[in-house]
Design an enzyme around this catalytic site. Structure first.
Site, mmCIF file in Angstrom:
data_model
loop_
_atom_site.group_PDB
_atom_site.id
_atom_site.type_symbol
_atom_site.label_atom_id
_atom_site.label_comp_id
_atom_site.label_asym_id
_atom_site.label_seq_id
_atom_site.Cartn_x
_atom_site.Cartn_y
_atom_site.Cartn_z
ATOM 1 N N ASP A 54 -70.022 20.533 -45.746
ATOM 2 C CA ASP A 54 -70.163 20.141 -44.661
ATOM 3 C C ASP A 54 -71.418 20.588 -43.454
ATOM 4 O O ASP A 54 -72.177 21.262 -43.881
ATOM 5 C CB ASP A 54 -69.115 22.236 -43.806
ATOM 6 C CG ASP A 54 -68.970 21.464 -42.377
ATOM 7 O OD1 ASP A 54 -69.394 21.244 -41.498
ATOM 8 O OD2 ASP A 54 -68.014 21.112 -41.716
ATOM 9 N N SER A 95 -69.649 5.063 -30.851
ATOM 10 C CA SER A 95 -69.125 4.336 -29.968
ATOM 11 C C SER A 95 -68.572 3.233 -29.175
ATOM 12 O O SER A 95 -69.588 3.988 -28.395
ATOM 13 C CB SER A 95 -67.493 4.545 -30.787
ATOM 14 O OG SER A 95 -66.601 5.071 -29.784
ATOM 15 N N TYR A 150 -64.778 13.403 -27.204
ATOM 16 C CA TYR A 150 -65.061 12.154 -28.177
ATOM 17 C C TYR A 150 -65.975 11.646 -27.867
ATOM 18 O O TYR A 150 -67.267 11.694 -28.507
ATOM 19 C CB TYR A 150 -64.311 11.791 -28.768
ATOM 20 C CG TYR A 150 -64.835 10.818 -29.758
ATOM 21 C CD1 TYR A 150 -64.926 11.154 -30.755
ATOM 22 C CD2 TYR A 150 -64.507 9.419 -29.648
ATOM 23 C CE1 TYR A 150 -65.804 9.966 -31.739
ATOM 24 C CE2 TYR A 150 -65.006 8.488 -30.306
ATOM 25 C CZ TYR A 150 -65.030 8.568 -31.478
ATOM 26 O OH TYR A 150 -66.146 7.887 -32.513
ATOM 27 N N LYS A 198 -70.589 11.540 -28.730
ATOM 28 C CA LYS A 198 -71.123 10.698 -28.683
ATOM 29 C C LYS A 198 -72.107 10.089 -28.144
ATOM 30 O O LYS A 198 -73.799 10.097 -28.534
ATOM 31 C CB LYS A 198 -70.352 9.454 -29.380
ATOM 32 C CG LYS A 198 -69.596 9.333 -30.187
ATOM 33 C CD LYS A 198 -69.884 9.688 -31.813
ATOM 34 C CE LYS A 198 -68.970 9.481 -32.838
ATOM 35 N NZ LYS A 198 -69.553 9.431 -34.426
ATOM 36 N N ASN A 211 -54.179 5.157 -33.686
ATOM 37 C CA ASN A 211 -54.592 3.444 -33.447
ATOM 38 C C ASN A 211 -53.928 2.471 -33.218
ATOM 39 O O ASN A 211 -53.136 3.176 -34.411
ATOM 40 C CB ASN A 211 -56.018 3.411 -34.333
ATOM 41 C CG ASN A 211 -57.666 4.288 -33.742
ATOM 42 O OD1 ASN A 211 -58.059 4.931 -34.319
ATOM 43 N ND2 ASN A 211 -57.808 3.805 -32.479
HETATM 44 P P1 NAD Z 1 -62.782 8.701 -41.297
HETATM 45 O O1 NAD Z 1 -62.674 10.266 -40.490
HETATM 46 O O2 NAD Z 1 -61.827 8.034 -42.130
HETATM 47 O O3 NAD Z 1 -64.680 9.452 -41.702
HETATM 48 C C1 NAD Z 1 -65.434 10.116 -41.328
HETATM 49 C C2 NAD Z 1 -65.760 11.597 -42.190
HETATM 50 O O4 NAD Z 1 -67.112 12.279 -42.145
HETATM 51 C C3 NAD Z 1 -64.395 11.150 -42.823
HETATM 52 O O5 NAD Z 1 -64.380 11.386 -44.524
HETATM 53 C C4 NAD Z 1 -64.563 13.364 -42.717
HETATM 54 O O6 NAD Z 1 -64.151 14.069 -43.805
HETATM 55 C C5 NAD Z 1 -66.442 13.878 -42.561
HETATM 56 N N1 NAD Z 1 -66.814 14.036 -41.652
HETATM 57 C C6 NAD Z 1 -66.182 15.177 -40.847
HETATM 58 N N2 NAD Z 1 -67.389 16.311 -40.096
HETATM 59 C C7 NAD Z 1 -68.210 16.309 -41.110
HETATM 60 C C8 NAD Z 1 -68.874 17.334 -41.513
HETATM 61 N N3 NAD Z 1 -68.800 18.348 -40.588
HETATM 62 N N4 NAD Z 1 -69.527 17.594 -42.094
HETATM 63 C C9 NAD Z 1 -69.382 16.745 -43.360
HETATM 64 N N5 NAD Z 1 -68.193 15.375 -42.912
HETATM 65 C C10 NAD Z 1 -67.462 15.088 -42.327
HETATM 66 O O7 NAD Z 1 -63.413 8.186 -40.075
HETATM 67 P P2 NAD Z 1 -64.348 6.225 -39.844
HETATM 68 O O8 NAD Z 1 -63.163 5.587 -38.925
HETATM 69 O O9 NAD Z 1 -65.005 5.805 -41.155
HETATM 70 O O10 NAD Z 1 -65.319 6.665 -38.945
HETATM 71 C C11 NAD Z 1 -66.995 6.636 -38.819
HETATM 72 C C12 NAD Z 1 -67.587 7.411 -38.130
HETATM 73 O O11 NAD Z 1 -67.214 5.992 -36.761
HETATM 74 C C13 NAD Z 1 -67.212 8.451 -37.128
HETATM 75 O O12 NAD Z 1 -68.652 9.279 -36.312
HETATM 76 C C14 NAD Z 1 -66.621 7.653 -35.943
HETATM 77 O O13 NAD Z 1 -66.929 8.737 -34.805
HETATM 78 C C15 NAD Z 1 -67.163 6.292 -36.039
HETATM 79 N N6 NAD Z 1 -66.445 5.494 -35.096
HETATM 80 C C16 NAD Z 1 -65.168 4.999 -35.579
HETATM 81 C C17 NAD Z 1 -64.508 3.947 -34.910
HETATM 82 C C18 NAD Z 1 -62.854 3.530 -35.027
HETATM 83 O O14 NAD Z 1 -62.451 3.431 -35.173
HETATM 84 N N7 NAD Z 1 -62.616 4.115 -36.679
HETATM 85 C C19 NAD Z 1 -64.864 3.366 -34.044
HETATM 86 C C20 NAD Z 1 -66.308 3.457 -33.416
HETATM 87 C C21 NAD Z 1 -66.871 4.424 -34.028
HETATM 88 N N1 UDP Z 2 -51.778 0.662 -28.772
HETATM 89 C C1 UDP Z 2 -50.208 1.023 -28.132
HETATM 90 N N2 UDP Z 2 -49.408 2.057 -29.470
HETATM 91 C C2 UDP Z 2 -50.245 2.431 -29.716
HETATM 92 C C3 UDP Z 2 -51.766 2.325 -30.270
HETATM 93 C C4 UDP Z 2 -53.091 1.555 -28.871
HETATM 94 O O1 UDP Z 2 -49.934 -0.166 -27.650
HETATM 95 O O2 UDP Z 2 -49.431 2.998 -30.685
HETATM 96 C C5 UDP Z 2 -52.978 -0.295 -27.997
HETATM 97 C C6 UDP Z 2 -53.912 0.682 -26.463
HETATM 98 O O3 UDP Z 2 -53.241 1.323 -25.717
HETATM 99 C C7 UDP Z 2 -54.820 -0.093 -26.904
HETATM 100 C C8 UDP Z 2 -55.321 -1.095 -27.829
HETATM 101 O O4 UDP Z 2 -53.709 -0.993 -28.399
HETATM 102 O O5 UDP Z 2 -54.530 -0.846 -25.291
HETATM 103 C C9 UDP Z 2 -55.807 -0.335 -28.684
HETATM 104 O O6 UDP Z 2 -56.007 1.332 -29.295
HETATM 105 P P1 UDP Z 2 -56.511 1.778 -29.679
HETATM 106 O O7 UDP Z 2 -56.388 2.675 -29.981
HETATM 107 O O8 UDP Z 2 -56.278 1.195 -31.114
HETATM 108 O O9 UDP Z 2 -58.257 1.818 -29.529
HETATM 109 P P2 UDP Z 2 -58.453 2.342 -28.524
HETATM 110 O O10 UDP Z 2 -58.640 2.360 -27.256
HETATM 111 O O11 UDP Z 2 -59.592 3.463 -28.853
HETATM 112 O O12 UDP Z 2 -60.279 1.092 -28.299
#
Ligand code: NAD
Ligand code: UDP
Length: 347
Positions: free
Chosen positions: A65, A131, A155, A159, A205
């Site tokens: 961690d 993000s 969240y 960020k 999502n």
């Molecule tokens: P994910 O949950 O698949 O990956 C995050 C990883 O971090 C996981 O493997 C988890 O086990 C690890 N982790 C969390 N807390 C930890 C800690 N304290 N120490 C060590 N490991 C830890 O998520 P992802 O979708 O791959 O996202 C990666 C990054 O991108 C994240 O910071 C997320 O906030 C950011 N992000 C994701 C999205 C998305 O939609 N997926 C969008 C924008 C930003």
């Molecule tokens: N959404 C939806 N049903 C779901 C999940 C998402 O209709 O079960 C819609 C949500 O309202 C948004 C779009 O899909 O308009 C993308 O949602 P997501 O959670 O993937 O991304 P974010 O809203 O965080 O950008």
């Protein structure tokens, strides 16, 4: 200024996760050395085993961690890293509303320990996963990097807080090289179908939810509102292929290895699609029908969110290339080959 060595050693935090595992694959393909640290709180080590299978290269993995100071000190003592790509964090918006302390502790606390460890080791190059959620409900679309930062949930506030910490760090010592990447909506999977997004429990999502409906794990999709101010009334987002996103990290890494400075870029395609358009695209890609019903709006949602990606092109030479149909095809290949995610098969 450091000349880029292709053998540069990169620490990838959260590298077993969805975006992390795809990025590790592209880093290895590009010739970088990679060490992953992840506490597996939202990932399976199988993702890394599969990257090894795809690349033919073992990936040193530390199960720790980021908040564990002694583990982090030991990690930096045992390795000489050139840069860090920092994915580790909790990412579920709804959960962050019900567990704000856990989100602040994990995301901000983990980042602080990481940055302390980097300072102690004299490593001042980092690429950070921010993000588009930091923009909250944007005043206009497309969103450029100068738009107001006004996150609407815990969240997003973690960020935005980490972005401020990085800004302060860059101000305190201009030798830092810091790239902050604001991702829009990552979807899809590696072309092999061997790695992909494997959400625990009910997906938050859209695309993973649709994929689980298509594969028969869920009965139907709930569409959160059809009365938004968009072309068909459903929410509009900028979906981005995870492989394009991973390649954006390789470009960002090259930039921080080459020169100090602090910069922030949007990573998105610049094109938005509505929920109904994504459903249709996924139906085409999978050949399955996606039953859905229109339900109430989800609290905290916004109508439209898509990027102005011009700065990423100008600064990094990066642009997203994979279209929505490919995002759906690749997501479907992963989901249909692994109906229960990494738990589907051994190895
Ligand atoms: P994910 O949950 O698949 O990956 C995050 C990883 O971090 C996981 O493997 C988890 O086990 C690890 N982790 C969390 N807390 C930890 C800690 N304290 N120490 C060590 N490991 C830890 O998520 P992802 O979708 O791959 O996202 C990666 C990054 O991108 C994240 O910071 C997320 O906030 C950011 N992000 C994701 C999205 C998305 O939609 N997926 C969008 C924008 C930003
Ligand atoms: N959404 C939806 N049903 C779901 C999940 C998402 O209709 O079960 C819609 C949500 O309202 C948004 C779009 O899909 O308009 C993308 O949602 P997501 O959670 O993937 O991304 P974010 O809203 O965080 O950008």
């Amino acid at each position: 200024m450091m000349k880029e060595r292709q053998s540069a050693q990169i620490l990838v935090t959260g590298g077993a996760g969805y975006i992390g595992s795809h990025t590790v694959l592209e880093l290895i393909t590009a010739g970088f050395g990679v060490v992953v640290v992840d506490n597996l709180s939202n990932a399976s080590e199988q993702s890394l085993q599969r990257v090894t299978e795809l690349t033919g290269q073992a990936i040193p993995f530390v199960n720790a961690d980021l908040r564990d100071r002694s583990a982090m000190v030991a990690l930096f003592q045992m390795n000489r890293f050139d840069a860090v790509i920092h994915f580790a964090g909790l990412k579920a918006v709804g959960e962050s509303v019900s567990k704000p302390v856990a989100y602040w502790d994990n995301n901000v606390g983990g980042t602080l320990v990481l940055l302390e460890s980097m300072e102690r080791a004299g490593i001042r190059r980092i690429v950070f996963s921010s993000s588009a959620t930091v923009y909250g409900d944007p005043q206009r679309v497309p969103i450029d990097e100068a738009a107001a930062i006004q996150p609407t949930n815990p969240y997003g506030r973690t960020k935005a807080c980490i972005e401020s910490i990085l800004t302060d760090l860059a101000t305190s010592d201009p030798s830092w090289a810091i790239g902050t990447l604001r991702y829009f909506n990552p979807v899809g999977a590696h072309l092999s179908g061997r790695i992909g997004e494997d959400p625990r429990g009910l997906p938050n999502n859209l695309m993973p939810f649709i994929a689980q409906v298509a594969v028969g794990r869920r009965e139907r999709l709930s569409v959160f509102g059809d009365d938004w101010d968009t072309r068909d009334g459903t929410g509009l987002r900028d979906y981005l292929h995870v492989v394009d996103l991973a390649l954006g990290h390789v470009d960002s890494l090259r930039r921080v290895l080459q020169s100090p400075g602090h910069w922030t870029v949007n990573l998105g395609t610049g094109t938005g699609y509505t929920v109904l358009e994504v459903i249709r695209a996924f139906e085409r890609a999978s050949g399955r029908s996606i039953p859905f019903e229109i339900v109430n709006r989800r609290s905290g949602d916004i109508a439209s969110c898509y990027a102005d990606p011009a700065h990423a092109l100008a600064l990094l030479g990066w642009r997203a290339e994979r279209p929505l149909d490919q995002m759906c095809e690749d997501h479907w290949r992963w989901q249909s080959n692994n109906p229960s995610g990494f738990a589907s098969t051994q190895g």
